[in-house]
Enzyme design. Structure first.
Site, PDB file in Angstrom:
ATOM      1  N   GLY A 152     -10.979  -2.398   7.995  1.00  0.00           N
ATOM      2  CA  GLY A 152      -9.913  -2.443   6.984  1.00  0.00           C
ATOM      3  C   GLY A 152      -8.987  -1.249   7.081  1.00  0.00           C
ATOM      4  O   GLY A 152      -7.765  -1.372   6.986  1.00  0.00           O
ATOM      5  N   CYS A 153      -9.574  -0.078   7.295  1.00  0.00           N
ATOM      6  CA  CYS A 153      -8.774   1.143   7.368  1.00  0.00           C
ATOM      7  C   CYS A 153      -7.915   1.154   8.635  1.00  0.00           C
ATOM      8  O   CYS A 153      -6.806   1.686   8.628  1.00  0.00           O
ATOM      9  CB  CYS A 153      -9.673   2.371   7.303  1.00  0.00           C
ATOM     10  SG  CYS A 153     -10.576   2.464   5.739  1.00  0.00           S
ATOM     11  N   THR A 154      -8.424   0.546   9.696  1.00  0.00           N
ATOM     12  CA  THR A 154      -7.648   0.441  10.930  1.00  0.00           C
ATOM     13  C   THR A 154      -6.455  -0.487  10.717  1.00  0.00           C
ATOM     14  O   THR A 154      -5.325  -0.156  11.093  1.00  0.00           O
ATOM     15  CB  THR A 154      -8.538  -0.059  12.086  1.00  0.00           C
ATOM     16  OG1 THR A 154      -9.575   0.903  12.304  1.00  0.00           O
ATOM     17  CG2 THR A 154      -7.740  -0.240  13.363  1.00  0.00           C
TER      18      THR A 154
ATOM     19  N   ALA B 187      -3.919   1.416   8.603  1.00  0.00           N
ATOM     20  CA  ALA B 187      -3.263   2.498   9.349  1.00  0.00           C
ATOM     21  C   ALA B 187      -2.258   1.930  10.349  1.00  0.00           C
ATOM     22  O   ALA B 187      -1.144   2.446  10.497  1.00  0.00           O
ATOM     23  CB  ALA B 187      -4.304   3.356  10.060  1.00  0.00           C
TER      24      ALA B 187
END
Length: 156
Positions: free
Chosen positions: A47-49, A52
């Site tokens: 999710g963070c990838t 970002a």
């Protein structure tokens, strides 16, 4: 445990934190510019990838509208450096290992994770004006589609 939640007009808590590239970044260094500060739980997770990379892909339009983008997480600078390199991230990531800045922004605390209450980073985005005040404080945002929604809200 009551959590701080920032609201429009509140002063954005200042910070000086280590960056992925071994330097330091202070929020006060960005005075005079609008800032999108986004808090995410962990570098290099799916999710963070996604989030970002969405910010990376939207950076030109955000910068064109006068916004600087900064990501903040409790990761160590070395892990952030790997994240920047792996995903060709083109904006600063800062390390808040003791979570004091995340806590000051109300982006660390109790959250629901798979039906359980856990302590952790609450995925949040803060839009900070040129004078260092909160313009928008968005909590519990979704990793996917958030940047597009934010750009719509900001008229970019």
């Amino acid at each position: 445990m009551t959590q701080t939640r920032l609201a429009p007009g509140d002063p954005a808590p200042d910070f000086t934190l280590p960056t992925a590239d071994g330097g330091q970044l202070s929020l006060s260094d960005l005075r005079g510019r609008k800032v999108v500060l986004y808090a995410y739980p962990a570098a290099m997770t799916p999710g963070c990838t996604t989030q970002a990379c969405d910010f990376r892909d939207s950076l030109a339009s955000l910068q064109g509208a006068g916004y600087a983008v900064v990501g903040i997480s409790p990761d160590k600078p070395a892990k952030l450096a790997k994240f920047v390199e792996r995903d060709s991230l083109t904006f600063p990531l800062v390390a808040d290992e003791d979570k004091s800045v995340l806590t000051a922004y109300g982006a660390y605390g109790e959250k629901q994770n798979y039906g359980k209450t856990v302590l952790g980073v609450i995925r949040s985005t803060f839009v900070i004006d040129e004078d260092g005040r909160i313009e928008r404080a968005l909590y519990n945002v979704k990793a996917t589609g958030h940047v597009a929604k934010l750009r719509r809200e900001l008229g970019i």
